[in-house]
Design an enzyme around this catalytic site. Structure first.
Site, PDB file in Angstrom:
ATOM      1  CG  HIS A  63      -0.311   0.342   2.502  1.00  0.00           C
ATOM      2  ND1 HIS A  63       0.137  -0.611   3.392  1.00  0.00           N
ATOM      3  CD2 HIS A  63      -0.032   1.540   3.074  1.00  0.00           C
ATOM      4  CE1 HIS A  63       0.657  -0.010   4.449  1.00  0.00           C
ATOM      5  NE2 HIS A  63       0.563   1.290   4.281  1.00  0.00           N
ATOM      6  CG  ASP A 109      -0.211  -3.963   2.721  1.00  0.00           C
ATOM      7  OD1 ASP A 109       0.380  -3.614   1.682  1.00  0.00           O
ATOM      8  OD2 ASP A 109      -0.505  -3.173   3.648  1.00  0.00           O
ATOM      9  CB  SER A 202       2.852   2.408   6.280  1.00  0.00           C
ATOM     10  OG  SER A 202       1.615   2.705   6.863  1.00  0.00           O
ATOM     11  N   GLY A 203       4.848  -0.237   6.324  1.00  0.00           N
ATOM     12  CA  GLY A 203       5.891  -0.947   5.598  1.00  0.00           C
ATOM     13  C   GLY A 203       7.065  -1.381   6.440  1.00  0.00           C
TER      14      GLY A 203
END
Length: 257
Positions: A63, A109, A202-203
């Site tokens: 994402h 994801d 994120s990530g």
């Protein structure tokens, strides 16, 4: 089944193993404490976290980048805005989004970024280990788990200047899927842990320590969560052990070419 982690992975040359006592809340990490942590940047600003798997590949979340083309990866840094003498900066030559990634449910994801040139491993730049199956993940019997990154400590807050760390506990999937929690939204490809880790992370990695191996393993990639720290809304992570063969196959094919 493949075993693809780099030899010597999951070691922290500048920092010892976690202590017996648990860290409560977040704090600034020691410089060099998480040598596989990278900052993935757009226009030189931190956008998402990532994890070094080997000299050529970085693991992150799908994402983060399906809408962006021009990014750079910075390793070996403590302050994201000032890379410093130990940092290494690379551009990206290839992006591999998982074929089953679902933008609505956030299932699968994960994403691989191939670097334009390999990282050179130093005390400040090292690869993380990954579990090679769900069974292996259980056998490792993790004792301490951490999230790291430059994400804000409050909902929609500003990025932190220096790398932060927080110890978190893994949460049983059945508990996380209770109606008052995520209400069945959590799939077999996801893990829940601790508090929601902040948008800037994120990530980035959910990494856990195995005393038997004396190594850290990346068990999750930060995927989503609601407002930071809300009750019954822990962070949700893509479960790496469920994607072990995918990660190994994608990186091995490239190494042969």
């Amino acid at each position: 089944m493949f075993v693809c982690s780099c030899s010597g992975c999951g070691r922290r040359p500048l920092v010892g193993p976690p202590g017996m006592s648990r860290i409560v809340g977040g704090r600034e990490a020691l410089e060099g404490a998480w040598p596989w942590q990278v900052s993935i940047q757009i226009n030189s600003k931190h956008h998402c976290g990532g994890t070094i798997l080997d000299p050529h590949w970085v693991l992150t979340a799908s994402h983060c980048f399906h809408k962006y083309l021009y990014v750079r990866v910075v390793a070996g840094l403590h302050m994201w805005s000032d890379p410093g003498a130990h940092s290494q900066i690379r551009s990206i030559s290839e992006m591999k989004v998982h074929e089953d990634y679902d933008d609505f449910t956030s299932d699968s994801d994960i994403m691989l970024l191939r670097l334009s040139s390999p990282f050179k491993f130093t005390d400040h730049v090292q690869p993380a280990c990954t579990p090679y199956s769900v069974t292996h993940e259980v056998i490792l019997n993790f004792t301490h788990c951490f999230i790291t990154g430059w994400g804000s400590s409050s909902y929609k807050g500003r990025l932190m200047s220096n790398l932060q760390e927080a110890e978190v506990e893994l949460i049983d999937q059945r508990r996380c899927n209770q109606l008052s929690w995520y209400g069945g939204f959590i799939t077999e490809n996801m893990l829940c842990a601790g508090l929601e880790s902040g948008a800037g992370d994120s990530g980035g990695a959910l990494q856990c320590y195995s005393e038997s191996d004396d190594r850290f393993y990346v068990v999750g990639v930060t995927s989503f969560g609601e407002e930071c720290g809300l009750p019954r809304r822990p962070g949700v992570y893509s479960r790496i052990s469920r994607f072990a063969d995918w990660l190994c196959f994608r990186t091995m094919v490239t190494h042969r070419n």
